[in-house]
Scaffold this motif. Structure first.
Motif, short mmCIF file in Angstrom:
data_model
loop_
_atom_site.label_atom_id
_atom_site.label_comp_id
_atom_site.label_asym_id
_atom_site.label_seq_id
_atom_site.Cartn_x
_atom_site.Cartn_y
_atom_site.Cartn_z
N ALA A 100 1.99 -3.26 3.16
CA ALA A 100 1.38 -4.36 2.33
C ALA A 100 0.12 -3.64 1.69
O ALA A 100 0.06 -4.02 0.17
CB ALA A 100 0.74 -5.52 3.41
N LEU A 101 -0.62 -2.76 2.04
CA LEU A 101 -1.68 -2.25 1.44
C LEU A 101 -1.17 -1.35 0.34
O LEU A 101 -1.64 -1.43 -0.68
CB LEU A 101 -2.43 -1.36 2.62
N ALA A 102 -0.21 -0.55 0.57
CA ALA A 102 0.81 0.09 -0.42
C ALA A 102 0.79 -0.62 -1.95
O ALA A 102 0.55 0.05 -2.85
CB ALA A 102 1.71 1.04 -0.05
N TRP A 103 1.13 -1.64 -1.75
CA TRP A 103 1.54 -2.48 -2.90
C TRP A 103 0.09 -2.60 -3.88
O TRP A 103 0.37 -2.73 -5.13
CB TRP A 103 1.84 -4.16 -2.62
N ILE A 104 -0.96 -2.63 -3.43
CA ILE A 104 -2.17 -2.86 -4.33
C ILE A 104 -2.19 -1.62 -5.22
O ILE A 104 -2.24 -1.84 -6.26
CB ILE A 104 -3.41 -3.02 -3.32
N PRO A 105 -2.43 -0.40 -4.61
CA PRO A 105 -2.41 0.69 -5.89
C PRO A 105 -1.06 0.82 -6.55
O PRO A 105 -1.20 1.25 -7.95
CB PRO A 105 -2.27 1.83 -4.97
N ILE A 106 0.18 0.41 -6.28
CA ILE A 106 1.18 0.29 -6.93
C ILE A 106 1.28 -0.63 -8.04
O ILE A 106 1.43 -0.43 -9.24
CB ILE A 106 2.41 0.05 -6.07
N ALA A 107 0.82 -1.90 -7.69
CA ALA A 107 0.85 -2.92 -8.67
C ALA A 107 -0.40 -2.63 -9.72
O ALA A 107 -0.05 -3.05 -10.90
CB ALA A 107 0.28 -4.25 -8.02
N TYR A 108 -1.43 -2.10 -9.22
CA TYR A 108 -2.46 -1.64 -10.41
C TYR A 108 -1.93 -0.82 -11.36
O TYR A 108 -2.34 -0.85 -12.61
CB TYR A 108 -3.61 -1.02 -9.73
N LEU A 109 -1.26 0.40 -10.81
CA LEU A 109 -0.85 1.21 -12.00
C LEU A 109 0.19 0.94 -12.65
O LEU A 109 0.41 1.20 -13.73
CB LEU A 109 -0.47 2.65 -10.81
N LEU A 110 1.06 -0.24 -12.26
CA LEU A 110 1.93 -0.83 -13.03
C LEU A 110 1.25 -1.85 -13.94
O LEU A 110 2.17 -2.79 -14.72
CB LEU A 110 3.03 -1.57 -12.19
N ASP A 111 0.16 -2.10 -13.79
CA ASP A 111 -0.64 -3.20 -14.83
C ASP A 111 -0.09 -4.69 -14.21
O ASP A 111 0.05 -5.62 -15.15
CB ASP A 111 -0.46 -3.13 -16.12
N LEU A 112 0.19 -4.80 -12.98
CA LEU A 112 0.79 -6.13 -12.36
C LEU A 112 -0.24 -6.73 -11.39
O LEU A 112 -0.15 -7.91 -10.95
CB LEU A 112 2.22 -6.04 -11.56
N LEU A 113 -1.34 -6.06 -10.97
CA LEU A 113 -2.37 -6.76 -9.97
C LEU A 113 -2.88 -7.88 -10.46
O LEU A 113 -3.63 -7.89 -11.59
CB LEU A 113 -3.17 -5.53 -9.65
N THR A 114 -2.90 -8.74 -9.45
CA THR A 114 -3.67 -10.03 -9.81
C THR A 114 -4.49 -10.48 -8.57
O THR A 114 -4.20 -9.95 -7.33
CB THR A 114 -2.62 -11.19 -10.00
N ILE A 115 -5.29 -11.57 -8.45
CA ILE A 115 -6.17 -12.06 -7.41
C ILE A 115 -4.92 -12.53 -6.44
O ILE A 115 -5.35 -12.35 -5.25
CB ILE A 115 -7.28 -12.86 -7.69
N ILE A 175 -14.00 5.71 -5.37
CA ILE A 175 -14.03 4.41 -6.49
C ILE A 175 -14.45 5.16 -7.62
O ILE A 175 -13.95 4.77 -8.75
CB ILE A 175 -14.47 3.14 -5.77
N SER A 176 -15.47 5.55 -7.73
CA SER A 176 -16.33 5.93 -8.97
C SER A 176 -15.15 7.06 -9.69
O SER A 176 -15.15 6.90 -11.09
CB SER A 176 -17.49 6.63 -8.88
N ALA A 177 -14.53 7.94 -8.82
CA ALA A 177 -13.61 8.53 -9.70
C ALA A 177 -12.22 8.41 -9.82
O ALA A 177 -11.68 8.61 -11.13
CB ALA A 177 -13.38 10.09 -8.55
N ILE A 178 -11.49 7.62 -9.18
CA ILE A 178 -10.44 7.19 -9.34
C ILE A 178 -9.96 5.78 -9.24
O ILE A 178 -8.90 5.29 -9.24
CB ILE A 178 -9.23 7.89 -8.51
N SER A 179 -10.89 4.77 -9.21
CA SER A 179 -10.92 3.24 -9.35
C SER A 179 -10.51 2.84 -7.73
O SER A 179 -9.84 3.42 -7.00
CB SER A 179 -9.87 2.98 -10.12
N ALA A 180 -11.03 1.60 -7.38
CA ALA A 180 -10.73 0.97 -6.39
C ALA A 180 -9.61 0.47 -5.73
O ALA A 180 -9.33 1.03 -4.42
CB ALA A 180 -11.85 -0.42 -6.39
N PRO A 181 -8.64 0.02 -6.42
CA PRO A 181 -7.57 -0.15 -6.20
C PRO A 181 -6.51 0.96 -5.64
O PRO A 181 -5.80 1.08 -4.65
CB PRO A 181 -6.59 -0.69 -7.32
N VAL A 182 -6.66 2.21 -6.53
CA VAL A 182 -6.24 3.50 -5.93
C VAL A 182 -6.49 3.86 -4.53
O VAL A 182 -5.81 4.47 -3.83
CB VAL A 182 -6.13 4.49 -7.17
#
Length: 450
Positions: A100-115, A175-182
């Protein structure tokens, strides 16, 4: 046997628990997982606030969805935990949380992440945490022995506090270096390591049912009522559970808007927020290390009252913080340190006592009852915090929550808990009697409910 008398026996603790391979594996796996969890604790709300521009109500809903599964499923999972082996539940819960948690960085990198994705992940992770926590608290007594539970829980609490210190600070830098979702990918990987450690630990069997002389197994609802009966009839557990529920309500209300308050209202930067969280974790570590000493010095009851006074005091100080100056950050850090010092003191003592006095075949249900009440209160508190933040503002919400956090100390001060002086090994006589009374008088459901 009175509850106070049950707390006066002593235990014999030969050698270090770290010499036991099974406990060392448990400690290592949990320590890694706790570290990852603390990174997500910072990264998830920052993802919502900074990346997705979440509103106060949305952050409240996000926090609530992490806790809501205990309210929805906790009691029934408790019955399951009492009827099944616990280790497979622990392993499965970690695998699902990782996915479940792995989906967040994947969705962010694919520009799919939503609230909405954050909401769904929070709910799934929260649901698996229900399974893990209840199975975990029921698995540990058989692993280390009831006479060493205080020691085992203390060591695990220290690990959690160390993770709470290191995790948020490192999270702020990452977070400052690679972003919070990643950054959340670190937490996903930590669950893989925890699952691998659990695979190497001793297998357990379902807890032995209480002798019933040919009785049919109780229905699910009758089993659920047993857990409530134990809490209702045991004096100290009843009062401590009440205090825990009230604490959870107002602490969750405050946590729901804490990051919004620090970033938007006080104007503190995200890197500094990680340091403030780490300071609170340092307070929690000192509290965990002080449990035995405080109990010996002033007694268990007065220690519990003191421990539940500090959160309200600390967060009243936090409400005065404004600006991104060094003084403001230092004040916020000191306030969080004070607020979180007492939480592990309360937790370690109450959890250890509950594990000691509860028979193995009731552990899942008793833990589930307490957790359902407390974590259900957490989900309601998160919604309360979001609603107050949206209507009254962030700073008034912090002040209201801080005032509410003083109520549990008053509750314990007016209860028999204040007279308890020493916590040690305890027999389960009072607990068994409570469960026996409920089981003997409860009507049986048809077999399809079993």
């Amino acid at each position: 046997m009175t509850a106070e008398k049950a707390l006066t026996t002593t235990t014999n603790r030969p050698g270090s628990l770290f010499r036991q391979r099974s406990f060392a594996l448990l400690w290592a796996g949990q320590s890694v997982s706790m570290f990852g969890t603390q990174i997500t604790y910072v990264a998830l709300p920052i993802t919502a606030v900074v990346i997705l521009q979440a509103t106060p109500m949305e952050t409240g809903v996000l926090t609530a969805l992490e806790q809501l599964p205990f309210l929805l499923f906790g009691l029934f999972v408790g019955v399951l935990v009492d009827r099944r082996a616990r280790r497979p539940i622990l392993i499965g819960a970690n695998v699902v949380r990782c996915a479940a948690l792995a989906w967040i960085p994947i969705a962010y990198l694919l520009d799919l992440l939503t609230i909405g994705h954050l909401f769904l992940v929070a709910f799934v992770v929260g649901t698996m945490t229900v399974f893990f926590d209840l199975a975990y608290q029921s698995y540990v007594p058989g692993l280390v022995g009831r006479e060493r539970l205080m020691e085992a829980n203390g060591k695990l609490q220290v690990s959690e506090s160390v993770a709470e210190i290191a995790g948020p600070g490192i999270a702020g830098v990452l977070i400052s270096a690679i972003s919070a979702p990643v950054v959340i990918a670190v937490d996903a990987f930590s669950y893989v390591l925890s699952a691998l450690a659990l695979v190497k630990m001793p297998a357990d069997a379902p807890s032995a049912p209480r002798a019933g002389a040919g009785r049919p197994a109780p229905s699910v609802w009758a089993s659920v009522r047993e857990g409530f009966s134990v809490i209702g009839r045991h004096t100290l557990l009843r009062w401590c559970t009440t205090a825990a529920v009230v604490t959870a309500l107002f602490l969750s209300a405050l946590t729901a808007v804490l990051f919004l308050f620090l970033i938007r209202e006080a104007g503190i930067g995200t890197a500094q927020v990680g340091l403030i969280v780490a300071a609170g974790s340092a307070g929690a570590l000192l509290g965990a290390l002080s449990v035995d000493r405080l109990g010996d010095r002033i007694g268990v009851g007065p220690t519990l009252v003191l421990s539940l006074t500090l959160p309200g005091v600390g967060y009243f100080i936090l409400a005065s913080v404004e600006g991104n100056s060094l003084a403001a950050v230092a004040t916020a850090a000191a306030a969080n340190f004070i607020a979180l010092f007492g939480i592990p003191v309360f937790d370690v003592t109450v959890i250890s006592f509950r594990q000691v006095v509860t028979p193995d075949h009731l552990l899942g249900r008793v833990n589930a009852t307490v957790r359902t009440l407390a974590w259900g209160s957490l989900s309601l508190g998160a919604l309360l915090g979001g609603a107050l933040g949206s209507t009254l503002g962030l700073r008034p919400t912090i002040l209201i929550a801080a005032g509410g956090l003083l109520l549990p100390a008053v509750i314990l001060l007016l209860s028999p808990v204040r007279r308890v002086r020493r916590l040690g090994g305890a027999e389960a006589t009072e607990t068994e009697a409570a469960a026996e009374a409920t089981t003997d008088t409860s009507p049986r459901r048809p077999s399809h409910d079993h």
